[in-house]
Design a protein around this motif. Structure first.
Motif, mmCIF file in Angstrom:
data_model
loop_
_atom_site.group_PDB
_atom_site.id
_atom_site.type_symbol
_atom_site.label_atom_id
_atom_site.label_comp_id
_atom_site.label_asym_id
_atom_site.label_seq_id
_atom_site.Cartn_x
_atom_site.Cartn_y
_atom_site.Cartn_z
ATOM 1 N N THR A 232 -2.675 -9.296 -13.782
ATOM 2 C CA THR A 232 -1.673 -8.711 -12.894
ATOM 3 C C THR A 232 -1.129 -9.726 -11.899
ATOM 4 O O THR A 232 -1.893 -10.435 -11.243
ATOM 5 N N SER A 233 0.185 -9.752 -11.785
ATOM 6 C CA SER A 233 0.850 -10.546 -10.747
ATOM 7 C C SER A 233 1.124 -9.677 -9.531
ATOM 8 O O SER A 233 0.730 -10.007 -8.410
ATOM 9 N N HIS A 234 1.796 -8.538 -9.754
ATOM 10 C CA HIS A 234 2.139 -7.603 -8.681
ATOM 11 C C HIS A 234 1.962 -6.171 -9.193
ATOM 12 O O HIS A 234 2.099 -5.918 -10.398
ATOM 13 N N ALA A 235 1.691 -5.272 -8.285
ATOM 14 C CA ALA A 235 1.575 -3.844 -8.612
ATOM 15 C C ALA A 235 2.506 -3.044 -7.717
ATOM 16 O O ALA A 235 2.559 -3.271 -6.503
ATOM 17 N N GLY A 236 3.265 -2.133 -8.311
ATOM 18 C CA GLY A 236 4.138 -1.268 -7.539
ATOM 19 C C GLY A 236 3.351 -0.232 -6.755
ATOM 20 O O GLY A 236 2.295 0.228 -7.194
ATOM 21 N N VAL A 237 3.856 0.111 -5.575
ATOM 22 C CA VAL A 237 3.256 1.155 -4.733
ATOM 23 C C VAL A 237 4.222 2.333 -4.727
ATOM 24 O O VAL A 237 5.393 2.184 -4.374
ATOM 25 N N PHE B 127 3.325 -6.733 0.065
ATOM 26 C CA PHE B 127 2.087 -6.839 0.839
ATOM 27 C C PHE B 127 1.036 -7.572 0.012
ATOM 28 O O PHE B 127 1.010 -7.467 -1.222
ATOM 29 N N ALA B 128 0.153 -8.306 0.682
ATOM 30 C CA ALA B 128 -0.988 -8.911 0.000
ATOM 31 C C ALA B 128 -1.899 -7.810 -0.546
ATOM 32 O O ALA B 128 -1.960 -6.703 0.009
ATOM 33 N N LYS C 205 -2.100 -1.233 4.540
ATOM 34 C CA LYS C 205 -0.859 -1.413 5.299
ATOM 35 C C LYS C 205 0.346 -0.971 4.463
ATOM 36 O O LYS C 205 1.298 -0.400 4.996
ATOM 37 N N ALA C 206 0.301 -1.248 3.158
ATOM 38 C CA ALA C 206 1.403 -0.829 2.279
ATOM 39 C C ALA C 206 1.518 0.689 2.243
ATOM 40 O O ALA C 206 2.623 1.241 2.297
ATOM 41 N N HIS C 207 0.378 1.387 2.167
ATOM 42 C CA HIS C 207 0.401 2.847 2.153
ATOM 43 C C HIS C 207 0.896 3.395 3.483
ATOM 44 O O HIS C 207 1.662 4.362 3.522
ATOM 45 N N ALA C 208 0.459 2.780 4.573
ATOM 46 C CA ALA C 208 0.920 3.217 5.891
ATOM 47 C C ALA C 208 2.423 2.991 6.034
ATOM 48 O O ALA C 208 3.142 3.824 6.596
ATOM 49 N N TRP C 209 2.906 1.878 5.512
ATOM 50 C CA TRP C 209 4.338 1.566 5.582
ATOM 51 C C TRP C 209 5.132 2.581 4.769
ATOM 52 O O TRP C 209 6.212 3.007 5.176
ATOM 53 N N LYS D 91 11.716 -0.215 -2.577
ATOM 54 C CA LYS D 91 10.402 -0.224 -3.211
ATOM 55 C C LYS D 91 9.438 -1.171 -2.498
ATOM 56 O O LYS D 91 9.828 -2.095 -1.805
ATOM 57 N N VAL D 92 8.148 -0.930 -2.731
ATOM 58 C CA VAL D 92 7.074 -1.701 -2.133
ATOM 59 C C VAL D 92 6.129 -2.159 -3.251
ATOM 60 O O VAL D 92 5.836 -1.398 -4.175
ATOM 61 N N VAL D 93 5.656 -3.423 -3.153
ATOM 62 C CA VAL D 93 4.704 -3.923 -4.150
ATOM 63 C C VAL D 93 3.560 -4.645 -3.453
ATOM 64 O O VAL D 93 3.674 -5.074 -2.301
ATOM 65 N N LEU D 94 2.457 -4.766 -4.194
ATOM 66 C CA LEU D 94 1.312 -5.563 -3.767
ATOM 67 C C LEU D 94 1.292 -6.856 -4.561
ATOM 68 O O LEU D 94 1.469 -6.837 -5.791
#
Length: 344
Positions: free
Chosen positions: A39-44, A320-321, A327-331, A339-342
């Protein structure tokens, strides 16, 4: 070789973003017809938050972890077994549909859970190439929205060129994809959003009319004044459903893809009958692997050329790291656009 990986887990009842924590787990097994993605990035996504809170349990057979979309690189491929009726030798492996994929290829994919991890196993039929010019972070934000909107707007909603779409939450990932896909399909798009910034964001994506529900709570008059809607894509539900029906033109289609306010609604069915309306909707995650494979192939055929042509563009708002998943969930719980990714 280290066969363990970092994953994001949930402690307690998961009521708060702070209930997310990093742990270790074995790398997932890859059976015939699947690939292992590094995995490089995961969508939130909103379903991740609902699952964290215990409100969206994984369907039977799904990976239990959070995360429904990823980008990354193919680490290993296990070809599909030949069908029993095949004339090939028993136990011989064949690449069948996956002949185009090779170890090391960059891909993005809808996954059946477990995307918040360093490795994830995926049905090889659910892989999609990274669109030209898109980063790995941007690509991780694409599969869930692209497949959800295509399935519901185009297939269930039957959108035709020249029709009008009404989409609620035009600032969300689903809303943003609906605006762009609707315009690319030759439709007029009306969006609702709450607040000036969210409305400006929806306008920037090409929406023909954006209604600010912070100042104009009853959007029905504005939609009817603009000619009504042939398809409504709704993530809100609750009291919006009856209002959506008022906005529909004759033989209009109301498609439910979320229930942000409430899944329980009150509806005057006489209006459904008068307008010959269709009320439908769907979830993506409970669909079978075969159905997801069919839908992935359709999205690759119909939507990827629009992306490559620049008619559907990334709407990545924040990265987000991995260790900052809380923090991503709070955001996500706050006001946001896109969109938001980790970054795993």
């Amino acid at each position: 070789m280290d066969h363990f990986m970092r994953v994001m887990s949930v402690r307690g009842d998961g009521a708060n973003p702070s209930d997310l924590y990093m742990s270790e787990a074995p790398r997932p097994e890859t059976g015939p017809g699947s690939v292992l993605i590094r995995t490089s990035h995961a969508g939130v996504n909103r379903p991740d938050i609902l699952q964290r809170r215990g409100l969206y349990p994984p369907p039977p057979g799904a990976a239990p972890g959070l995360g429904l979309e990823v980008s990354g690189w193919i680490e290993a491929i296990k070809p599909a077994l030949p069908p029993p009726s095949s004339s090939e030798a028993v136990g011989q492996l064949t690449f069948s549909d996956d002949v185009a994929w090779r170890v090391g290829d960059p891909v993005c994919a809808l996954v059946n859970g477990g995307g918040y991890a360093e490795y994830v196993a995926v049905d090889l039929r659910h892989l999609l190439p990274i669109p030209a010019g898109w980063s790995m972070a941007q690509a991780a934000s694409l599969p869930e929205a692209a497949l959800t909107v295509y399935a519901n707007l185009i297939e269930h909603g039957g959108l035709q060129p020249g029709e009008t779409v009404l989409v609620h939450g035009g600032n969300s990932g689903i809303g943003a994809m609906t605006i762009q896909m609707g315009k690319a399909w030759g439709a007029k798009v009306i969006a609702t959003a709450r607040g000036t910034d969210k409305c400006e964001f929806a306008k920037s994506l090409g929406a023909d009319l954006v209604i600010d529900t912070a100042t104009e709570e009853d959007f029905v008059a504005a939609v009817k004044g603009a000619g009504g809607a042939d398809v409504v894509l709704d993530i809100v539900a609750g009291d919006y459903v009856a209002k959506n029906l008022l906005c529909l033109n004759m033989k209009g289609r109301m498609v439910q893809v979320g229930t942000g306010r409430s899944p329980v609604v009150e509806l005057d069915l006489r209006r459904v009958m008068q307008k010959q309306a269709v009320i439908t909707g769907s979830m993506l995650r409970p669909r079978s692997s075969d159905e997801k494979a069919r839908l992935t192939a359709k999205v690759h055929e119909k939507v990827w050329p629009l992306i490559e042509a620049g008619r559907i563009n990334p709407v990545l708002a924040e990265t987000f790291a991995f260790e900052d998943a809380a923090k991503a969930h709070a955001w996500m719980d706050e006001s946001h656009c896109g969109k938001v990714v980790l970054k795993i």
